[in-house]
Design a protein around this motif. Structure first.
Motif, short mmCIF file in Angstrom:
data_model
loop_
_atom_site.label_atom_id
_atom_site.label_comp_id
_atom_site.label_asym_id
_atom_site.label_seq_id
_atom_site.Cartn_x
_atom_site.Cartn_y
_atom_site.Cartn_z
N ASP A 93 32.83 -26.51 -7.45
CA ASP A 93 33.89 -27.07 -8.52
C ASP A 93 33.78 -25.78 -9.64
N SER A 94 32.74 -25.17 -9.90
CA SER A 94 32.61 -24.18 -10.92
C SER A 94 33.53 -22.93 -10.53
N GLN A 95 33.68 -22.60 -9.18
CA GLN A 95 34.67 -21.59 -8.86
C GLN A 95 36.19 -22.01 -8.96
N GLU A 134 38.87 -19.82 -11.42
CA GLU A 134 40.16 -19.52 -10.77
C GLU A 134 41.30 -19.97 -11.70
N GLU A 135 41.01 -21.37 -11.89
CA GLU A 135 42.08 -22.01 -12.72
C GLU A 135 42.32 -21.40 -14.03
N ASN A 136 41.42 -21.26 -14.69
CA ASN A 136 41.38 -20.41 -15.95
C ASN A 136 41.88 -18.94 -15.98
N ALA A 137 41.48 -18.30 -14.76
CA ALA A 137 42.17 -17.04 -14.39
C ALA A 137 43.69 -16.99 -14.48
N TYR A 147 28.04 -18.38 -11.95
CA TYR A 147 28.99 -19.32 -11.03
C TYR A 147 30.07 -18.43 -10.37
N GLY A 148 30.55 -17.43 -11.00
CA GLY A 148 31.74 -16.64 -10.46
C GLY A 148 31.16 -15.66 -9.30
N THR A 149 32.18 -15.17 -8.71
CA THR A 149 32.00 -14.25 -7.75
C THR A 149 32.08 -12.85 -8.71
N GLU A 150 31.68 -11.75 -7.92
CA GLU A 150 31.51 -10.33 -8.56
C GLU A 150 33.02 -9.94 -9.04
N ALA A 151 33.92 -10.28 -8.26
CA ALA A 151 35.40 -9.83 -8.67
C ALA A 151 35.77 -10.91 -9.73
#
Length: 86
Positions: A3-5, A9-12, A27-31
């Motif tokens: 859910d955190s990812q 993603e939605e916020n990006a 909670y995010g990936t390095e990218a």
């Protein structure tokens, strides 16, 4: 996908919220972290950019320095590059 990812993603895509740098770090990936950091830095004024650059230098010299207001992204950028656990 967690859910955190999904939130990141939605916020990006929509820029609905201002996410905490700690949330993206944890909670995010390095990218996703790098994209959020670049977006943060791109929106800084010249004085804020100088403060960010000075904070990066400060944390490179001493990673245990206290984190002052506005220095979160600088601290987390170095922690991420050094693969430190926060």
């Amino acid at each position: 996908m967690s859910d955190s990812q999904v939130v990141i993603e939605e916020n990006a895509k929509n820029q609905k919220w201002t996410l905490s740098p700690y949330f993206v770090f944890r909670y995010g990936t390095e990218a996703q972290f790098e994209q959020a950091r670049q977006q943060y830095v791109a929106n800084l004024s010249k004085a804020q950019k100088q403060h960010y650059d000075d904070a990066v230098i400060k944390f490179q010299a001493d990673g245990s320095s206290p984190i002052k207001l506005g220095e979160d992204w600088a601290y987390l950028t170095l922690a991420k590059s050094e693969r430190r656990e926060i």
